[in-house]
Design a protein around this motif. Sequence first.
Motif, PDB file in Angstrom:
ATOM      1  N   LYS A   6       0.566  -1.145   0.179  1.00 58.77           N
ATOM      2  CA  LYS A   6      -0.023  -0.038  -0.635  1.00 58.77           C
ATOM      3  C   LYS A   6       0.905   1.001  -0.180  1.00 58.77           C
ATOM      4  N   SER A 301     -17.674  -1.436  -9.327  1.00 62.61           N
ATOM      5  CA  SER A 301     -17.249   0.098  -8.341  1.00 62.61           C
ATOM      6  C   SER A 301     -18.141   0.831  -8.471  1.00 62.61           C
ATOM      7  N   ILE A 336      -1.855  -0.586  -8.855  1.00 62.51           N
ATOM      8  CA  ILE A 336      -2.836  -1.476  -8.702  1.00 62.51           C
ATOM      9  C   ILE A 336      -3.826  -2.033  -9.347  1.00 62.51           C
ATOM     10  N   PRO A 404     -11.303  -7.706  -7.254  1.00 64.64           N
ATOM     11  CA  PRO A 404     -10.905  -6.693  -5.420  1.00 64.64           C
ATOM     12  C   PRO A 404      -9.906  -5.894  -6.112  1.00 64.64           C
ATOM     13  N   PHE A 405      -9.285  -5.559  -7.577  1.00 63.98           N
ATOM     14  CA  PHE A 405      -8.671  -4.538  -7.531  1.00 63.98           C
ATOM     15  C   PHE A 405      -9.176  -3.248  -7.786  1.00 63.98           C
ATOM     16  N   LYS A 407     -12.612  -2.939  -5.853  1.00 62.92           N
ATOM     17  CA  LYS A 407     -12.388  -2.225  -5.498  1.00 62.92           C
ATOM     18  C   LYS A 407     -11.149  -1.856  -5.055  1.00 62.92           C
ATOM     19  N   LEU A 408      -9.994  -1.866  -4.319  1.00 70.71           N
ATOM     20  CA  LEU A 408      -9.056  -1.689  -4.069  1.00 70.71           C
ATOM     21  C   LEU A 408      -8.769  -0.492  -4.423  1.00 70.71           C
ATOM     22  N   TYR A 409      -9.178  -0.149  -6.102  1.00 71.65           N
ATOM     23  CA  TYR A 409      -8.949   0.844  -6.363  1.00 71.65           C
ATOM     24  C   TYR A 409      -9.917   2.075  -6.112  1.00 71.65           C
ATOM     25  N   ARG A 411     -11.004   2.392  -2.962  1.00 72.80           N
ATOM     26  CA  ARG A 411     -10.451   2.788  -1.743  1.00 72.80           C
ATOM     27  C   ARG A 411      -9.612   3.590  -1.767  1.00 72.80           C
ATOM     28  N   ASP A 412      -8.633   3.747  -2.935  1.00 70.79           N
ATOM     29  CA  ASP A 412      -7.831   4.026  -2.740  1.00 70.79           C
ATOM     30  C   ASP A 412      -7.770   5.731  -3.547  1.00 70.79           C
TER      31      ASP A 412
END
Length: 703
Positions: A6, A301, A336, A404-405, A407-409, A411-412
């Motif tokens: 991260k 997203s 990411i 998952p990526f 969703k991670l993007y 959040r980022d």
Amino acid sequence: MKLNCKEIFDKIEEAVTVRAIRDGLVMAIPVLMIGSLALIFKTLPIVRYQQWLQDFNSGILYDLFSGIYDATFGFLSFYMTLTISVSLTRVKETNKDTVGAPLTALICFLLISGIFIETPEAVIDNFGVNSMFPAIIISVTSTHLYFFIKKRMKFKYQLFSDGADIVFSDTVFAIVPSLSVVSTVSILNLIIVQYSGSNSFTFLITKTLNTLFSHMDYSFASALLFVFVSSLLWFFGIHGSNFLEGVNDSLFGSAIQENITQLMAGLPATEIFSKTFLDVFVLIGGCGSSLCLLAAILLFSKQRSNRQLANLAVFPMLFNINELMIFGLPVAFNPILFLPFILTPIASLVTAYIAVKTGIVPVATVQVEWTTPIFLGGYLATGSIAGSILQLVNLIVGTLIYRPFVKLYDRDKIIASCRNMEALQALFKKSEESNVPIVLTEMRDSAGAMARMLVGELRYTIDKNKFSMYYQPQHDQTGKCIGAEALLRWKHPVFGMIYPPLVIKLAEEAQLLEELEKSIFRMVVRHMDQINQENQKNYGLCVNISAQTIQNQAFISFLREFTKKNSIQKGRLCIEITEKDTLMLDESLYNTLAEIHELGYLLAIDDFSMGATSIKYLQNNQFDLVKLDGNLVRQIDTNIRSKNIVASIMYLADSLGFNVLAEYVEDREKQVALEKIGCLRYQGLLYSPAIPIEDFINYLKKH
């Protein structure tokens, strides 16, 4: 100290160069969109359509679409060099010299694109998607070097010419760093050409990459390496399919024809890995199986900006044209999305290979155009619905890999956006405190980017009436509630409540202020009717309108028409004008204020002090209410000067016949001090903060 993933991602995200590359890629979206549409209309895989396109007026439409495509994608690297350099220049030097570095970058790009090649056609070929990676490298390198040299120049002088002093001086001053950079790149390029056996830097990269496959034969391993390298190149902004076109043709180009030959001989087709196999079953939507990314964004997203880009990219990506997604989201240089972008096509390759090897799906025996949409392509290639089902399976698997990526993007982006939002609000509040004006949307840093993004969302909020109005009660000396001030509130889905003065500032810069204030006016009138119906009593409301809007004849026309269509009881709605906003005190304004009175509205001056301008507003007796400046009220019980100023205003009120209301009454001591000098109307935390309409209605019932 070890950095986790991260922290590494954050450092990459914050890097000036990476942000400049991304911004430059985004700036090229219009070129990508125009080129994508032209390519779709040119290559739409429908036989009758293609025949009509070729026959209509001797192929004039085909030539038209070809020309547009060549003028966009054919010079894409050229455009990218310019946009990335411009983006980096804005970060490096925001106030001036926005041309020197980009022009230098373009000259350097022309040099490395093969200026030493004798045939112009070969040079022009290197202006398109083939030179994306060199374009990115040269634009970043030359721009950094340009400013490095410029900042260290000791001989800084000014030259002037009639009519263009500053422009001429800055341009002359740019000659030395520009010449230095161009000379350096030219020498390096000459060395590469002379000692590498290549005609250009672009050709050298292509040659190096093709060497990887020079000793490989037709196999699963070669297909796996091809998919991996092609996706890797795309991630770094290189058009992998074009760079490896020779590899693709030599390894997989003849497979379909061999299958056809075997079928004609009465034998089963055996060649699995063909160009069609890769296009149809592996590179779904383009390299990186980007149609899977599109589906993941649309399904999972929560970021409106990502979904907007995805909606824009749907049409071209159905035809496997993914540049808009790759450079617009962007996927390129996005750490990411690196892992799923590489893994998804590999997973699709493995799944498709197993399905065909085991006989579940027939071997592809028909050459299918790469722009053929999903499901149709699988059916045409295999002659079986099983081909379409395999595409669906790979689409689902790839979407789940991306999920998952994505969703991670999300959040980022939220974390980065919150950080930028804090910086924007701090910058604006500093401007307020220092009284130094600033144009937020013209800043070229992360705060400026946030301001521009908020403007887009504010425009959507106004169109959909997604903002709210809160009401702060107003009381008299007996404690009775006599009305309220309507206050704008914008609750952002990510950032929560946005600082109201910032909302007004952004609306003003985007020329949305009048539209916003009209919407506010409509909403307050609706709420006024609701308040009066619920409480069986007419309460007065104050609504803020800016000075620039009140002086606009279009708003007066709106007010005139709105009043005719709505039954607004006279004297119940008060229009507040902030005293710090400058009013042009002329006959036209006095006529405007008089007409507002005739329509049945009261007028108030907000944040009133005792300045010369303030007094002028009272000379023609147009204002019915004066709201005291908050600084006076806050010090009313501690500062004798504030007390005397308020007493003077009360004297004027008695003499000129207007009412006075004190805001920021936060405790009983201030209320008592104000009452003693004759101020009998109050608004502040002593009674209530600003509250939503439903809470205000209940508040009235209790008071």
